[in-house]
Scaffold this motif. Structure first.
Motif, PDB file in Angstrom:
ATOM      1  N   GLY A  58       0.683  -1.306  -0.181  1.00  0.00           N
ATOM      2  CA  GLY A  58      -0.226   0.001   0.056  1.00  0.00           C
ATOM      3  C   GLY A  58       1.155   1.750  -0.258  1.00  0.00           C
ATOM      4  O   GLY A  58       1.989   1.304   0.450  1.00  0.00           O
ATOM      5  N   GLU A  59       0.418   2.464  -0.345  1.00  0.00           N
ATOM      6  CA  GLU A  59       0.964   3.865  -0.709  1.00  0.00           C
ATOM      7  C   GLU A  59       1.887   4.179   0.685  1.00  0.00           C
ATOM      8  O   GLU A  59       0.934   3.871   2.042  1.00  0.00           O
ATOM      9  CB  GLU A  59       0.421   4.722  -1.745  1.00  0.00           C
ATOM     10  N   SER A  60       1.843   4.704   0.669  1.00  0.00           N
ATOM     11  CA  SER A  60       3.059   5.396   2.173  1.00  0.00           C
ATOM     12  C   SER A  60       1.909   6.042   2.905  1.00  0.00           C
ATOM     13  O   SER A  60       0.688   6.782   2.408  1.00  0.00           O
ATOM     14  CB  SER A  60       3.598   6.939   1.587  1.00  0.00           C
ATOM     15  N   SER A  61       1.938   5.967   4.111  1.00  0.00           N
ATOM     16  CA  SER A  61      -0.165   6.458   4.922  1.00  0.00           C
ATOM     17  C   SER A  61      -0.938   5.949   4.778  1.00  0.00           C
ATOM     18  O   SER A  61      -2.115   6.273   5.043  1.00  0.00           O
ATOM     19  CB  SER A  61      -0.054   8.765   4.933  1.00  0.00           C
ATOM     20  N   THR A 201      14.281  -1.842   2.616  1.00  0.00           N
ATOM     21  CA  THR A 201      13.822  -0.354   2.031  1.00  0.00           C
ATOM     22  C   THR A 201      15.152  -0.049   2.366  1.00  0.00           C
ATOM     23  O   THR A 201      15.145   0.307   1.248  1.00  0.00           O
ATOM     24  CB  THR A 201      12.708  -0.630   2.606  1.00  0.00           C
ATOM     25  N   HIS A 231       6.114  -1.793   0.659  1.00  0.00           N
ATOM     26  CA  HIS A 231       5.187  -0.157  -0.413  1.00  0.00           C
ATOM     27  C   HIS A 231       5.753  -1.402  -1.599  1.00  0.00           C
ATOM     28  O   HIS A 231       6.112  -0.785  -2.299  1.00  0.00           O
ATOM     29  CB  HIS A 231       5.483   0.815  -0.140  1.00  0.00           C
ATOM     30  N   ASP A 232       6.608  -1.862  -1.613  1.00  0.00           N
ATOM     31  CA  ASP A 232       7.986  -2.324  -2.573  1.00  0.00           C
ATOM     32  C   ASP A 232       7.203  -3.624  -3.424  1.00  0.00           C
ATOM     33  O   ASP A 232       7.091  -4.911  -2.588  1.00  0.00           O
ATOM     34  CB  ASP A 232       9.530  -2.707  -2.296  1.00  0.00           C
ATOM     35  N   SER A 234       7.552  -5.545  -5.990  1.00  0.00           N
ATOM     36  CA  SER A 234       9.502  -5.881  -6.774  1.00  0.00           C
ATOM     37  C   SER A 234       9.121  -6.817  -5.786  1.00  0.00           C
ATOM     38  O   SER A 234       8.931  -8.665  -5.283  1.00  0.00           O
ATOM     39  CB  SER A 234       9.775  -5.800  -7.510  1.00  0.00           C
ATOM     40  N   LEU A 272      -0.221  -0.694  -9.328  1.00  0.00           N
ATOM     41  CA  LEU A 272       0.654  -0.409  -8.461  1.00  0.00           C
ATOM     42  C   LEU A 272       1.398  -1.196  -9.388  1.00  0.00           C
ATOM     43  O   LEU A 272       1.922  -1.046  -9.587  1.00  0.00           O
ATOM     44  CB  LEU A 272      -0.013  -1.313  -6.983  1.00  0.00           C
ATOM     45  N   LEU A 276       5.451  -0.148 -11.866  1.00  0.00           N
ATOM     46  CA  LEU A 276       6.565  -0.484 -12.042  1.00  0.00           C
ATOM     47  C   LEU A 276       7.327  -0.469 -13.378  1.00  0.00           C
ATOM     48  O   LEU A 276       6.914  -0.845 -13.837  1.00  0.00           O
ATOM     49  CB  LEU A 276       6.308  -1.866 -11.213  1.00  0.00           C
TER      50      LEU A 276
END
Ligand code: ATP
Ligand code: ADP
Ligand code: SF4
Ligand code: MG
Ligand code: MG
Lengths: 342, 281
Positions: A58-61, A201, A231-232, A234, A272, A276
């Protein structure tokens, strides 16, 4: 267990170790009588099975760290669990994290360990590495000093670390070695349940691959369950068995990882995966239009609707339920499956 | 043709071992390159951790002094800066964005205070409304707004939110060069793309040059014009970004390229297994 939660899973599955039901955890601040509520975890249900790596993306925050803090029973004011439950089943030993807080404390090191975001910096900079092991792990292992030291040394060796690191100070180790040390620390008690928040990360690509291999290896050897947050995408592709996508404090989709990459059902998941970057391809990657939603004042209906390319009228008015999806998972979208990758 | 930035045989040593040890390592070893003044570009410095990337960034920002060689910015040898005025003028033109936003912001100070301070220091904004206007403009460029972060502390924002605040802060003085040291390693793919797309826009619209330090070859490929690949302080390969990354020739560049996880579960899991097996041998 409610009927709604059992129907979507095939019968032959391994036992559930973690069960979260309709969990709500908010940051609640009272500033001069003005109440500000950040609804970081807002109605999440999920289960994690024995011997699987369960990813949370999921994205940041979006609330990833907040969710797993709640799972680990590691919350502090202003955060509060306002509804729902988190329970573990460690081989018959049942723990309801928020109904029986004392029980969770005991389990924290024996059954469960939590590698926090940015945890490389929790190693005390002015104390040798061995103190971290003595402080965190010694009490929980019921060994005498010599046997404890021998166990720690052999564990470090299994993780490709020279036992001499015990005598080192954190700043003398590279970032990759520090992260190996924190993983060693988190796994030396051979926990059944490991929670890791962005453990790779800050690492470069080469070290990242080593650390991922290490986590996989430890998990397979111990047969533990791992909740892996990053969040990555891959990294999720490389290591997780099942994957959940969070958006604005809720789950958007959950599915077996391969199936989700092949045929994402939620438009946000599709985005998402399509965003990439790949070497050899410089076509412009679109970032999502609009802003990440504010969790103090989230959008009505489906929280993704202001940024969703296929939103319809209904999306801003009704909240989509998390329902079984076409690829053997669950999805919360009125138009599930209608956006293809690319 | 004038240069915006020129590095001329730059070397930096750090002592290793005890205080009185005479051994040293070359964190940066005889590096030379130049950025054109009238052709803004995104210049990537790639390498694994410990390869000297941050040391290079610190020297370009004037925070570390080289042991050999010179760095010249806009005709000025950075090593000769003495007066406070010169230093302030230099800093306004060369702005940093750091890797770990949690370290860049003091946990006891609200984050907006950093932006106000930058607006005051480099743009001469004295009254609150001027500071707020400059701050809000910069935040809007990175998808935030002053209303969202006003009065909040670093621990109340997520990692990615903080990093966007850091980029916004660097934009306030309208710099000519931004030195971004692993600016996207802590943020998600979508935001990562929005930050690198933002760098592109800064280059194309504001004519800002960007030194983009990263170990992420995929984004380096995606946005940079030129790239240098470093190993143990030495530049082992350099040139046009696409040419170098499509066909790396040095074994280390090839290893780095192979370590990029493919965004596909089967291929990525296989890559991890392969590397574990190689390490076990
Ligand atoms: N102590 C706190 N007080 C108030 N709000 C907070 C606090 N900690 C986090 N938040 C807010 O809760 C939301 C979720 O934050 P969280 O740290 O869980 O995100 P995350 O998904 O882990 O993000 P990242 O990928 O950037 O680490 C954010 O809006 C954040 O600003
Ligand atoms: N302040 C310092 N004192 C001593 N050694 C340092 C210092 N900063 C960096 N180094 C060393 O210099 C080398 C290059 O480090 P750095 O520039 O941080 O690499 P990167 O940013 O590529 O990871 C490393 O071996 C590191 O340990
Ligand atoms: S419910 Fe509507 S707004 Fe939400 S993701 Fe589905 S289509 Fe988009
Ligand atoms: Mg987090
Ligand atoms: Mg660095």
């Amino acid at each position: 267990m409610t009927a709604a939660m059992t129907t979507e899973r095939p019968v032959t599955q391994a036992a559930d170790v973690l069960t979260i039901r309709d969990l709500k955890a908010y940051y609640i601040n009272d500033l001069f009588g003005v109440r500000r509520e950040v609804r970081a975890v807002d109605g999440i249900s999920l289960t994690v099975r024995r011997n699987e790596i369960y990813g949370i993306a999921g994205e940041s925050s979006s609330g990833k760290t907040s969710l797993i803090k709640t799972i680990a029973g590691a919350i502090r004011p202003p955060m509060r669990v306002v509804d729902g439950s988190v329970s573990f089943d460690f081989g018959g030993k049942h723990i309801d994290v928020y109904a029986e807080p004392g029980k969770m404390k005991a389990a924290r090191w024996q059954n469960l360990s939590y590698i926090m975001q940015g945890s490389m910096s929790v190693l005390n900079p002015v104390r040798r590495i061995k103190h971290a092991f003595n402080n965190f792990a010694f009490r929980h292992m019921g060994l005498d000093r010599a046997a404890f030291r021998a166990r720690v040394e052999s564990h470090l060796q299994k993780l490709g670390l020279d036992p001499n690191v015990l005598e080192a100070f954190p700043h003398q180790l590279s970032g990759g070695m520090r992260q190996r040390v924190t993983i060693a620390l988190a796994t030396v008690c051979e926990p059944e349940f490991i929670i890791a928040d962005e453990p790779t990360t800050a690492l470069d690509v080469l070290v990242q691959q080593d650390v991922l291999g290490l986590i996989k290896e430890v998990q397979e050897r111990l047969g533990s369950s791992v909740v892996f947050v990053t969040h990555d995408m891959s990294v999720h592709a490389a290591i997780t068995d099942r994957l959940a996508i969070m958006y604005a404090g809720r789950l958007a989709e959950e599915a077996p990882t391969q199936a989700m990459f092949d045929t994402p059902q939620h438009p946000y998941t599709a985005h998402l995966i399509a965003s990439l970057p790949r070497i050899g391809d410089i076509s412009t990657r679109k970032s999502l239009g609009g802003k990440p939603p504010s969790l103090a004042n989230p959008p009505s209906g489906c929280r993704f609707h202001p940024r969703c390319p296929i939103a319809i009228d209904r999306c801003s008015k009704e909240v989509p339920d998390m329902l079984p999806s076409a690829i053997g998972g669950r999805v919360a979208c009125f138009r599930a499956g209608e956006v293809a990758v690319k | 043709m004038s240069h915006l930035l020129e590095l001329d045989h730059v070397t930096k040593r750090y002592p290793v071992g005890g205080l009185f040890s005479r051994q040293s390592i070359k964190a940066v070893d005889d590096v030379s390159f130049a950025l054109d003044a009238d052709r803004p570009e995104i210049f990537a410095i790639v390498g694994e951790s410990g390869s000297g990337k941050s040391t290079m960034a610190k020297m370009i920002l004037g925070n570390e002094v080289p042991d050999g060689g010179r760095l010249v910015f806009d005709g000025l040898d950075i090593g000769t800066i003495r007066s406070r005025e010169q230093r302030e003028a230099f800093m306004a033109k060369v702005q940093p964005v750091f890797q770990n936003p949690f370290e860049a912001f003091n946990p006891l100070t609200p984050v907006d205070a950093y932006l106000f301070a930058t607006a005051h220091r480099f743009c001469g904004a004295n009254d609150q409304s001027h500071k707020e206007r400059l701050t809000d403009e910069a935040l809007q460029r990175v998808g935030l707004s002053l209303a969202e972060i006003k009065g909040r502390f670093s621990h109340e924002l997520s990692g990615g939110q903080l990093q966007r605040v850091a980029v916004a802060r660097a934009l306030i003085p309208s710099p000519k060069l931004i030195v971004a040291d692993e600016p996207v390693s802590m943020v998600d793919a979508s935001l990562r793309m929005s930050i690198v797309n933002l760098f592109r826009a800064l280059r194309d619209e504001l004519k800002v040059s960007i030194i983009y330090i990263t170990h992420d070859l995929a984004t380096a490929y995606y946005i940079s014009d030129r790239v240098i690949i470093m190993q143990k302080g030495v530049v082992i390969e350099s040139g046009d970004a696409r040419t170098v990354l499509d066909n790396p020739t040095h074994p280390y560049s090839i290893a780095l390229k192979n370590a990029v996880l493919p965004p596909d579960p089967k291929a990525a899991a296989a890559a991890i297994r392969l590397r574990s097996a190689a390490a076990a041998r």
